[in-house]
Design a protein around this motif. Structure first.
Motif, PDB file in Angstrom:
ATOM      1  N   SER A 168       0.718  -1.109   0.171  1.00 55.14           N
ATOM      2  CA  SER A 168      -0.144   0.164   0.001  1.00 55.14           C
ATOM      3  C   SER A 168       0.798   1.421   0.190  1.00 55.14           C
ATOM      4  O   SER A 168       0.335   2.276  -0.478  1.00 55.14           O
ATOM      5  N   PHE A 169       1.879   1.350   0.734  1.00 52.91           N
ATOM      6  CA  PHE A 169       2.829   2.267   0.744  1.00 52.91           C
ATOM      7  C   PHE A 169       3.571   2.701  -0.553  1.00 52.91           C
ATOM      8  O   PHE A 169       3.595   3.644  -1.055  1.00 52.91           O
ATOM      9  N   ALA A 170       3.920   1.518  -1.129  1.00 51.12           N
ATOM     10  CA  ALA A 170       4.319   1.671  -2.607  1.00 51.12           C
ATOM     11  C   ALA A 170       3.366   2.169  -3.530  1.00 51.12           C
ATOM     12  O   ALA A 170       3.987   3.075  -4.418  1.00 51.12           O
ATOM     13  N   ALA A 171       2.422   1.552  -3.549  1.00 53.88           N
ATOM     14  CA  ALA A 171       1.141   2.069  -4.600  1.00 53.88           C
ATOM     15  C   ALA A 171       1.137   3.273  -4.280  1.00 53.88           C
ATOM     16  O   ALA A 171       0.691   4.026  -5.273  1.00 53.88           O
ATOM     17  N   SER A 172       0.982   3.931  -2.930  1.00 51.56           N
ATOM     18  CA  SER A 172       0.519   5.367  -2.750  1.00 51.56           C
ATOM     19  C   SER A 172       1.686   6.426  -3.301  1.00 51.56           C
ATOM     20  O   SER A 172       1.436   7.385  -3.765  1.00 51.56           O
ATOM     21  N   LEU A 173       2.956   5.885  -3.143  1.00 58.75           N
ATOM     22  CA  LEU A 173       4.078   6.455  -3.882  1.00 58.75           C
ATOM     23  C   LEU A 173       3.759   6.680  -5.198  1.00 58.75           C
ATOM     24  O   LEU A 173       4.042   7.560  -5.751  1.00 58.75           O
ATOM     25  N   HIS A 174       3.605   5.572  -5.958  1.00 57.44           N
ATOM     26  CA  HIS A 174       3.315   5.348  -7.198  1.00 57.44           C
ATOM     27  C   HIS A 174       2.208   6.509  -7.594  1.00 57.44           C
ATOM     28  O   HIS A 174       2.286   7.177  -8.790  1.00 57.44           O
ATOM     29  N   ALA A 175       1.071   6.383  -6.866  1.00 59.19           N
ATOM     30  CA  ALA A 175      -0.139   7.486  -7.433  1.00 59.19           C
ATOM     31  C   ALA A 175       0.467   8.783  -7.394  1.00 59.19           C
ATOM     32  O   ALA A 175      -0.085   9.539  -8.226  1.00 59.19           O
ATOM     33  N   GLY A 176       1.335   9.148  -6.421  1.00 60.85           N
ATOM     34  CA  GLY A 176       1.696  10.537  -6.388  1.00 60.85           C
ATOM     35  C   GLY A 176       0.954  11.529  -5.843  1.00 60.85           C
ATOM     36  O   GLY A 176      -0.391  11.277  -5.471  1.00 60.85           O
ATOM     37  N   ARG A 177       1.132  12.976  -6.199  1.00 58.47           N
ATOM     38  CA  ARG A 177       0.399  14.131  -5.471  1.00 58.47           C
ATOM     39  C   ARG A 177      -1.023  14.148  -6.091  1.00 58.47           C
ATOM     40  O   ARG A 177      -1.038  13.841  -7.445  1.00 58.47           O
ATOM     41  N   GLY A 178      -2.212  14.491  -5.380  1.00 52.47           N
ATOM     42  CA  GLY A 178      -3.413  14.373  -5.695  1.00 52.47           C
ATOM     43  C   GLY A 178      -3.983  13.225  -6.003  1.00 52.47           C
ATOM     44  O   GLY A 178      -5.403  13.243  -6.760  1.00 52.47           O
ATOM     45  N   ARG A 179      -3.439  11.827  -5.976  1.00 54.50           N
ATOM     46  CA  ARG A 179      -3.888  10.579  -5.992  1.00 54.50           C
ATOM     47  C   ARG A 179      -3.744   9.788  -4.766  1.00 54.50           C
ATOM     48  O   ARG A 179      -2.828  10.098  -3.922  1.00 54.50           O
ATOM     49  N   HIS A 180      -4.407   8.697  -4.536  1.00 52.98           N
ATOM     50  CA  HIS A 180      -4.237   7.781  -3.403  1.00 52.98           C
ATOM     51  C   HIS A 180      -4.457   6.317  -3.850  1.00 52.98           C
ATOM     52  O   HIS A 180      -5.022   6.065  -4.881  1.00 52.98           O
ATOM     53  N   ALA A 181      -4.074   5.558  -3.245  1.00 56.78           N
ATOM     54  CA  ALA A 181      -4.041   3.968  -3.359  1.00 56.78           C
ATOM     55  C   ALA A 181      -5.160   3.463  -2.505  1.00 56.78           C
ATOM     56  O   ALA A 181      -5.487   3.912  -1.106  1.00 56.78           O
TER      57      ALA A 181
END
Length: 154
Positions: free
Chosen positions: A81-94
């Motif tokens: 989840s943390f890795a996916a959140s980093l991938h999502a970037g600003r203005g997005r979330h996982a």
């Protein structure tokens, strides 16, 4: 967004969890989460493509004295989840939509290491594989998590 005048209430928690300072702003609103703190998870690498963390066996065992299967899954889901959140970037979330794990062997002491590797980093889905090993490098479990990438609501 943090400024230089507003203290981050989670700075001690983030430091204790091994979160590099470059990610403190990203986690400043919620820290790493109460369960991550309770299980003693400590990050050693953080990126969307690869994330690594350790967790002690002591304090995370089931009645038989071995690492609880749920603790394996919490470590895996945290990393994915943390890795996916980093991938999502600003203005997005996982948002996690699927997680599964296979347990290969048990462990009763020491430190386990979870290594999360990206399988797919897309615009709407991110999938990661997480391998959890013991102090001797033996595979304890293999997990996979898929997160949906969503835009933040304004």
């Amino acid at each position: 967004m943090m400024d230089n005048f507003t203290p981050n209430p989670f700075v001690d928690e983030l430091n204790e969890a091994g979160v590099p300072e470059e990610f403190h702003e990203w986690l400043s609103a919620h820290g790493v989460g109460a369960l991550v703190v309770k299980l003693g998870i400590r990050f050693t690498e953080m990126s969307a493509e690869r994330m690594v963390a350790t967790m002690p066996v002591v304090g995370n065992t089931q009645v038989a004295g071995i690492l609880h299967g749920g603790a394996h899954v919490v470590l895996a889901e945290t990393l994915g989840s943390f890795a996916a959140s980093l991938h999502a970037g600003r203005g997005r979330h996982a948002v996690g939509i699927e997680v599964g794990a296979t347990h290969h062997r048990s462990v009763a002491s020491g430190l386990v290491t979870g290594t999360c590797t990206a399988i797919h980093l897309g615009g709407t889905l991110a999938t990661h594989e997480i391998v959890i090993t013991d102090d001797k490098g033996r595979r304890l479990s293999t997990a996979r998590i898929t997160n949906m990438i969503r835009d933040n609501r304004h």
